[in-house]
Design a protein around this motif. Sequence first.
Motif, PDB file in Angstrom:
ATOM      1  N   ILE A   7      36.678  31.795  42.812  1.00  0.00           N
ATOM      2  CA  ILE A   7      37.956  32.509  42.885  1.00  0.00           C
ATOM      3  C   ILE A   7      39.013  31.822  42.026  1.00  0.00           C
ATOM      4  O   ILE A   7      39.786  32.472  41.313  1.00  0.00           O
ATOM      5  CB  ILE A   7      38.430  32.616  44.349  1.00  0.00           C
ATOM      6  CG1 ILE A   7      37.551  33.612  45.102  1.00  0.00           C
ATOM      7  CG2 ILE A   7      39.879  33.076  44.414  1.00  0.00           C
ATOM      8  CD1 ILE A   7      37.574  35.017  44.537  1.00  0.00           C
ATOM      9  N   THR A   8      39.052  30.496  42.047  1.00  0.00           N
ATOM     10  CA  THR A   8      40.031  29.791  41.219  1.00  0.00           C
ATOM     11  C   THR A   8      39.747  30.012  39.745  1.00  0.00           C
ATOM     12  O   THR A   8      40.679  30.188  38.939  1.00  0.00           O
ATOM     13  CB  THR A   8      40.022  28.292  41.555  1.00  0.00           C
ATOM     14  OG1 THR A   8      40.263  28.116  42.958  1.00  0.00           O
ATOM     15  CG2 THR A   8      41.096  27.558  40.771  1.00  0.00           C
ATOM     16  N   SER A   9      38.473  30.009  39.358  1.00  0.00           N
ATOM     17  CA  SER A   9      38.120  30.287  37.964  1.00  0.00           C
ATOM     18  C   SER A   9      38.595  31.669  37.540  1.00  0.00           C
ATOM     19  O   SER A   9      39.143  31.855  36.445  1.00  0.00           O
ATOM     20  CB  SER A   9      36.602  30.175  37.776  1.00  0.00           C
ATOM     21  OG  SER A   9      36.144  28.868  38.056  1.00  0.00           O
ATOM     22  N   ILE A  10      38.405  32.646  38.415  1.00  0.00           N
ATOM     23  CA  ILE A  10      38.832  34.020  38.111  1.00  0.00           C
ATOM     24  C   ILE A  10      40.352  34.103  37.971  1.00  0.00           C
ATOM     25  O   ILE A  10      40.879  34.696  37.018  1.00  0.00           O
ATOM     26  CB  ILE A  10      38.338  34.978  39.208  1.00  0.00           C
ATOM     27  CG1 ILE A  10      36.818  35.147  39.122  1.00  0.00           C
ATOM     28  CG2 ILE A  10      39.021  36.346  39.100  1.00  0.00           C
ATOM     29  CD1 ILE A  10      36.218  35.909  40.291  1.00  0.00           C
ATOM     30  N   ILE A  11      41.077  33.486  38.907  1.00  0.00           N
ATOM     31  CA  ILE A  11      42.538  33.566  38.870  1.00  0.00           C
ATOM     32  C   ILE A  11      43.082  32.849  37.637  1.00  0.00           C
ATOM     33  O   ILE A  11      44.049  33.301  37.005  1.00  0.00           O
ATOM     34  CB  ILE A  11      43.152  32.984  40.157  1.00  0.00           C
ATOM     35  CG1 ILE A  11      42.663  33.756  41.385  1.00  0.00           C
ATOM     36  CG2 ILE A  11      44.677  33.056  40.095  1.00  0.00           C
ATOM     37  CD1 ILE A  11      43.045  33.111  42.705  1.00  0.00           C
ATOM     38  N   LEU A  12      42.480  31.731  37.273  1.00  0.00           N
ATOM     39  CA  LEU A  12      42.917  31.026  36.060  1.00  0.00           C
ATOM     40  C   LEU A  12      42.738  31.902  34.826  1.00  0.00           C
ATOM     41  O   LEU A  12      43.603  31.924  33.935  1.00  0.00           O
ATOM     42  CB  LEU A  12      42.131  29.723  35.900  1.00  0.00           C
ATOM     43  CG  LEU A  12      42.536  28.568  36.820  1.00  0.00           C
ATOM     44  CD1 LEU A  12      41.541  27.417  36.696  1.00  0.00           C
ATOM     45  CD2 LEU A  12      43.955  28.083  36.496  1.00  0.00           C
ATOM     46  N   SER A  13      41.641  32.645  34.771  1.00  0.00           N
ATOM     47  CA  SER A  13      41.431  33.553  33.644  1.00  0.00           C
ATOM     48  C   SER A  13      42.484  34.658  33.641  1.00  0.00           C
ATOM     49  O   SER A  13      43.018  35.025  32.590  1.00  0.00           O
ATOM     50  CB  SER A  13      40.027  34.152  33.710  1.00  0.00           C
ATOM     51  OG  SER A  13      39.047  33.164  33.496  1.00  0.00           O
ATOM     52  N   HIS A  14      42.784  35.205  34.817  1.00  0.00           N
ATOM     53  CA  HIS A  14      43.836  36.224  34.914  1.00  0.00           C
ATOM     54  C   HIS A  14      45.165  35.660  34.410  1.00  0.00           C
ATOM     55  O   HIS A  14      45.901  36.307  33.656  1.00  0.00           O
ATOM     56  CB  HIS A  14      44.009  36.677  36.362  1.00  0.00           C
ATOM     57  CG  HIS A  14      42.820  37.375  36.947  1.00  0.00           C
ATOM     58  ND1 HIS A  14      41.771  37.820  36.195  1.00  0.00           N
ATOM     59  CD2 HIS A  14      42.533  37.712  38.244  1.00  0.00           C
ATOM     60  CE1 HIS A  14      40.887  38.401  36.983  1.00  0.00           C
ATOM     61  NE2 HIS A  14      41.326  38.352  38.220  1.00  0.00           N
ATOM     62  N   LYS A  15      45.479  34.448  34.866  1.00  0.00           N
ATOM     63  CA  LYS A  15      46.760  33.825  34.543  1.00  0.00           C
ATOM     64  C   LYS A  15      46.922  33.613  33.043  1.00  0.00           C
ATOM     65  O   LYS A  15      47.968  33.934  32.466  1.00  0.00           O
ATOM     66  CB  LYS A  15      46.860  32.490  35.290  1.00  0.00           C
ATOM     67  CG  LYS A  15      48.153  31.725  35.072  1.00  0.00           C
ATOM     68  CD  LYS A  15      48.152  30.465  35.927  1.00  0.00           C
ATOM     69  CE  LYS A  15      49.443  29.691  35.767  1.00  0.00           C
ATOM     70  NZ  LYS A  15      49.464  28.484  36.655  1.00  0.00           N
ATOM     71  N   GLU A  16      45.897  33.085  32.401  1.00  0.00           N
ATOM     72  CA  GLU A  16      45.977  32.849  30.964  1.00  0.00           C
ATOM     73  C   GLU A  16      45.964  34.153  30.181  1.00  0.00           C
ATOM     74  O   GLU A  16      46.607  34.278  29.144  1.00  0.00           O
ATOM     75  CB  GLU A  16      44.811  31.950  30.525  1.00  0.00           C
ATOM     76  CG  GLU A  16      44.866  30.546  31.120  1.00  0.00           C
ATOM     77  CD  GLU A  16      46.158  29.820  30.775  1.00  0.00           C
ATOM     78  OE1 GLU A  16      46.546  29.854  29.589  1.00  0.00           O
ATOM     79  OE2 GLU A  16      46.782  29.230  31.685  1.00  0.00           O
ATOM     80  N   ASN A  17      45.244  35.142  30.686  1.00  0.00           N
ATOM     81  CA  ASN A  17      45.203  36.442  30.031  1.00  0.00           C
ATOM     82  C   ASN A  17      46.575  37.113  30.019  1.00  0.00           C
ATOM     83  O   ASN A  17      46.945  37.785  29.055  1.00  0.00           O
ATOM     84  CB  ASN A  17      44.194  37.341  30.737  1.00  0.00           C
ATOM     85  CG  ASN A  17      43.948  38.635  29.979  1.00  0.00           C
ATOM     86  OD1 ASN A  17      43.408  38.621  28.880  1.00  0.00           O
ATOM     87  ND2 ASN A  17      44.344  39.753  30.571  1.00  0.00           N
ATOM     88  N   MET A  18      47.339  36.896  31.090  1.00  0.00           N
ATOM     89  CA  MET A  18      48.670  37.491  31.172  1.00  0.00           C
ATOM     90  C   MET A  18      49.579  36.991  30.052  1.00  0.00           C
ATOM     91  O   MET A  18      50.439  37.726  29.562  1.00  0.00           O
ATOM     92  CB  MET A  18      49.299  37.171  32.532  1.00  0.00           C
ATOM     93  CG  MET A  18      48.661  37.895  33.707  1.00  0.00           C
ATOM     94  SD  MET A  18      49.250  37.247  35.299  1.00  0.00           S
ATOM     95  CE  MET A  18      51.004  37.603  35.196  1.00  0.00           C
ATOM     96  N   LYS A  19      49.401  35.744  29.638  1.00  0.00           N
ATOM     97  CA  LYS A  19      50.253  35.184  28.590  1.00  0.00           C
ATOM     98  C   LYS A  19      50.038  35.886  27.258  1.00  0.00           C
ATOM     99  O   LYS A  19      50.950  35.986  26.433  1.00  0.00           O
ATOM    100  CB  LYS A  19      49.961  33.689  28.436  1.00  0.00           C
ATOM    101  CG  LYS A  19      50.281  32.855  29.658  1.00  0.00           C
ATOM    102  CD  LYS A  19      49.896  31.400  29.420  1.00  0.00           C
ATOM    103  CE  LYS A  19      50.159  30.547  30.647  1.00  0.00           C
ATOM    104  NZ  LYS A  19      49.735  29.138  30.443  1.00  0.00           N
ATOM    105  N   VAL A  20      48.828  36.370  27.038  1.00  0.00           N
ATOM    106  CA  VAL A  20      48.491  36.996  25.762  1.00  0.00           C
ATOM    107  C   VAL A  20      48.761  38.494  25.788  1.00  0.00           C
ATOM    108  O   VAL A  20      49.304  39.062  24.840  1.00  0.00           O
ATOM    109  CB  VAL A  20      47.010  36.723  25.404  1.00  0.00           C
ATOM    110  CG1 VAL A  20      46.613  37.424  24.114  1.00  0.00           C
ATOM    111  CG2 VAL A  20      46.762  35.226  25.306  1.00  0.00           C
ATOM    112  N   THR A  21      48.396  39.143  26.881  1.00  0.00           N
ATOM    113  CA  THR A  21      48.510  40.601  26.952  1.00  0.00           C
ATOM    114  C   THR A  21      49.868  41.067  27.444  1.00  0.00           C
ATOM    115  O   THR A  21      50.232  42.227  27.247  1.00  0.00           O
ATOM    116  CB  THR A  21      47.439  41.170  27.884  1.00  0.00           C
ATOM    117  OG1 THR A  21      47.668  40.688  29.224  1.00  0.00           O
ATOM    118  CG2 THR A  21      46.048  40.756  27.439  1.00  0.00           C
ATOM    119  N   GLY A  22      50.612  40.178  28.121  1.00  0.00           N
ATOM    120  CA  GLY A  22      51.902  40.575  28.661  1.00  0.00           C
ATOM    121  C   GLY A  22      51.808  41.394  29.933  1.00  0.00           C
ATOM    122  O   GLY A  22      52.790  42.016  30.351  1.00  0.00           O
TER     123      GLY A  22
END
Length: 396
Positions: A70-85
């Motif tokens: 779950i932490t791995s998934i949330i970290l990916s979501h978090k970093e993805n938000m920085k790029v996609t907005g």
Amino acid sequence: MASGFPVGRILRQPTVILARMNAQAQEYYPQLDSLRAVAVLMVIFSHFLAGGPWGDYGVRLFFVLSGFLITSIILSHKENMKVTGASVAVVARNFYIRRSLRLFPIYYLALSIYLLLAIVSKKEMGGVVDDWVWHFSYLTNVLVFLRREWVGPLSPYWSLAVEEQFYIGWFWLVLLVPRSRLPAVIVLVICAALSFRLAAIVNGINHYADVLLPACMDTLAAGALLAVATHACYQNDFAQVRTWLQSNAGRLGWVVLLCWVLLVLSSFGLDKENLVRRLVTNSLSSIVFVYFVYRCYQGFGGAIGRLLSTPQLIAVGRFSYGIYVYHMLVLLVYRQYLSRWIPGIAFSERSPVVQKAVDCLVLTLLTLAIAYWSWVYIEKPCLRIKNRYSEGLGST
């Protein structure tokens, strides 16, 4: 500006990191599924045959796995938000919908069957008729703590309640805490869990307090710490740590073996109210199971790797959630309605050992069959719906 300054490389860095994270998130690690199978088989071995702490070990292994994944998934979501907005609202909505589609359908199906059986048979079944609100609200662990006793066949749902409570709050912690501070925060959470159990002991609170979320957070957070150490967004932060771990793998293996021996000794040799057992069991479990999760994530070699790569074990791991949800329901129905029809019942008086072995075999086969049917006809269709809620997420 100097002509040699790597402007293009810096501008491309978020996209490169995102690509690595998405590749990491989408990569399949079959040995982790096998580890799920091992965890759930320990649970049913304990409940169907042997008793003892094996079921608790299985639950703690699930906690470490959940914290890691779950932490791995949330970290990916978090970093993805920085790029996609993508907005926090969209990401949070999709995260919780996807979790619900994974967990809710068969959980509430099993609860409904329990409730129906209790009403029709007019049997108590752990008080499911009176306490259904607790179970339907994912508060079984709180109910166990307040009652100071297990609540019949629904008792194993305490761990599902813990995991659901963990998902609800952990998403926001990982999302909102700055990346650089997250490892320290996770370490503080582990220390807080130890402090909570110590405070419970000092204040004379019984061992059922250990099923509450704060008491379990060190095991969950240990898996989360492993996720931080292995995630692509931290690839440059823990390079020295990873190098040290790899160069000292042999010594660490001996440390893990020692922790496992101490864990077994504390589980079998000490009472559940014992201070040492209540303080160290989770910590020892965390060390042992983080090691195995990490090794499965990297891929075991040798005989262990071949065992963990067997298609049958991997398949069991894929529908292990259903096995856990249904296994006590199968045990209840078997004991009350089916056992008289099972071959081998005649051995019960002359050979209780044979009868118990027959019961365990039949219960295991029935549970596997029902869980597989549930995976094919309920869980997989729900998982396909998850694809509609991928907006703003960095992994699927």
